[in-house]
Write an enzyme that holds these catalytic residues in place. Structure first.
Site, PDB file in Angstrom:
ATOM      1  N   LYS A 203      -1.369 -89.496 -34.475  1.00 62.38           N
ATOM      2  CA  LYS A 203      -0.629 -89.722 -35.400  1.00 62.38           C
ATOM      3  C   LYS A 203      -0.961 -89.865 -37.003  1.00 62.38           C
ATOM      4  O   LYS A 203      -1.862 -90.666 -36.867  1.00 62.38           O
ATOM      5  CB  LYS A 203       0.514 -91.369 -35.171  1.00 62.38           C
ATOM      6  CG  LYS A 203       1.329 -91.594 -36.285  1.00 62.38           C
ATOM      7  CD  LYS A 203       2.030 -92.654 -36.017  1.00 62.38           C
ATOM      8  CE  LYS A 203       2.852 -94.109 -36.516  1.00 62.38           C
ATOM      9  NZ  LYS A 203       3.431 -94.364 -36.254  1.00 62.38           N
TER      10      LYS A 203
HETATM   11  C1  5RP Z   1       1.648 -99.527 -37.875  1.00 58.97           C
HETATM   12  C2  5RP Z   1       2.599 -98.152 -37.235  1.00 58.97           C
HETATM   13  C3  5RP Z   1       3.686 -97.809 -37.345  1.00 58.97           C
HETATM   14  O1  5RP Z   1       4.027 -97.280 -36.091  1.00 58.97           O
HETATM   15  C4  5RP Z   1       3.957 -96.862 -37.762  1.00 58.97           C
HETATM   16  O2  5RP Z   1       3.540 -96.836 -39.692  1.00 58.97           O
HETATM   17  C5  5RP Z   1       4.921 -95.943 -38.220  1.00 58.97           C
HETATM   18  O3  5RP Z   1       6.296 -96.549 -38.476  1.00 58.97           O
HETATM   19  P1  5RP Z   1       6.885 -96.270 -40.542  1.00 58.97           P
HETATM   20  O4  5RP Z   1       7.161 -94.813 -40.263  1.00 58.97           O
HETATM   21  O5  5RP Z   1       7.674 -96.254 -40.682  1.00 58.97           O
HETATM   22  O6  5RP Z   1       5.509 -95.331 -41.081  1.00 58.97           O
HETATM   23  O7  5RP Z   1       1.747 -97.481 -36.417  1.00 58.97           O
HETATM   24  O8  5RP Z   1       0.523 -99.432 -38.116  1.00 58.97           O
END
Ligand code: 5RP
Length: 298
Positions: A203
């Site tokens: 991610k």
């Molecule tokens: C925290 C994360 C969150 O899940 C990630 O940031 C996803 O959320 P957003 O779309 O609000 O950024 O990994 O570190």
């Protein structure tokens, strides 16, 4: 003893028809064991190869984030529209009904807060507990260039090794410190390191320039975080461009649950991710679903 009275010789051997042996639909995943593939096929829709993961794990370092004050009230109604739910074990056990049939991506690193250095994480879930919770994946933050880069890569390695023993894939999340620039060069470095260290899904953030290269050089599926709340048309455009340039989905939080009409927004995001709907059409969909849900607001 099994009933053998009625046993007959089978006839349908299809001699001459080769055994079916199709490549698994997700990139870089064909050599994984059946259990890993099956869990990934719960997170990613095999028909589209994509996922809309709903991220609600923010409380693990920032407490009651806006929109997540009451996960039982605000998030449970969104779950039917998500392909997977990214969440901590504490929130899962306390606030999500076990009848929920969606795959869980379990936040498995933590140990710091917004008051301290964010990269100072440890492995925060034992893999046995991930099994107990029927997790379909475990998620670990990796801070390339961060103060605790080495330690965070170590956390990823530990979780990948534990998950490999039990058949649970690992999602590596590229955490980017404020001092670092989220450009294609940095994101390419961070995502590739995560995949090379064994992450099954990575991610990261979308970047305006060069994201296609980041996605191409990552040998496993890449999903994007939403990041801070944007106006809905911008969030939908970002999702569209990421998918168009090779992302296998989104793992979106604030741009869904901080919307005025979160159920409308997650459906608009689904249209972009799974149906390649153009951002302006997806925004029209958002507005019409929002009108239906909140009739007095445009
Ligand atoms: C925290 C994360 C969150 O899940 C990630 O940031 C996803 O959320 P957003 O779309 O609000 O950024 O990994 O570190």
């Amino acid at each position: 003893m099994p009933d053998v009275d009625d046993a007959q010789d089978g006839k349908d051997y299809h001699i001459g028809v080769p055994m079916q042996s199709n490549a698994f639909f997700l990139k870089g995943s064909n050599s994984l064991d059946w259990g890993m593939k099956n869990r990934l096929a719960r997170i990613f829709n095999p028909a589209t190869g994509k996922t809309v993961m709903l991220a609600v794990d923010h409380g693990y370092f920032q407490g009651p984030t806006t929109g997540l004050e009451r996960i039982d009230i605000a998030i449970v109604p969104l779950v039917p529209y998500a392909d997977a739910l990214m969440i901590t074990r504490g929130a899962l056990r306390t606030s999500i009904p076990a009848e929920m049939a969606k795959p869980v991506v379990l936040r498995s690193s933590g140990g710091q807060s917004i008051l301290k250095e964010l990269s100072n994480e440890l492995v925060a879930v034992d893999v046995e507990d991930a099994v107990r919770l029927n997790a379909s994946a475990m998620a670990v933050q990796v801070y390339i260039g961060g103060v605790h880069e080495h330690q965070s890569i170590g956390n990823l390695v530990k979780v990948v090794d534990a998950g490999t023993k039990t058949g649970i894939p690992t999602l590596a999340v590229t955490g980017v410190g404020k001092e670092l620039v989220r450009d294609a060069k940095y994101l390419g470095l961070a995502t590739r390191i995560c995949a090379e260290m064994g992450a099954h899904v990575v991610k990261t953030y979308y970047c305006e320039k060069g994201f296609a290269r980041v996605a191409a050089a990552c040998p496993v599926p890449l999903v994007i975080a939403g990041g801070k709340k944007l106006p809905e048309p911008e969030a939908l455009k970002m999702a569209y461009e990421a998918i168009d340039q090779g992302a296998a989905g989104v793992d979106m939080g604030r741009n869904i649950f901080q919307c005025e009409a979160p159920i409308a927004m997650i459906q608009a995001v689904r249209a972009v991710v799974h149906d390649q709907e153009k951002p302006d059409k997806a925004y029209e969909l958002y507005l019409s679903l929002k009108r239906d849900a909140v009739p007095n607001r445009s």
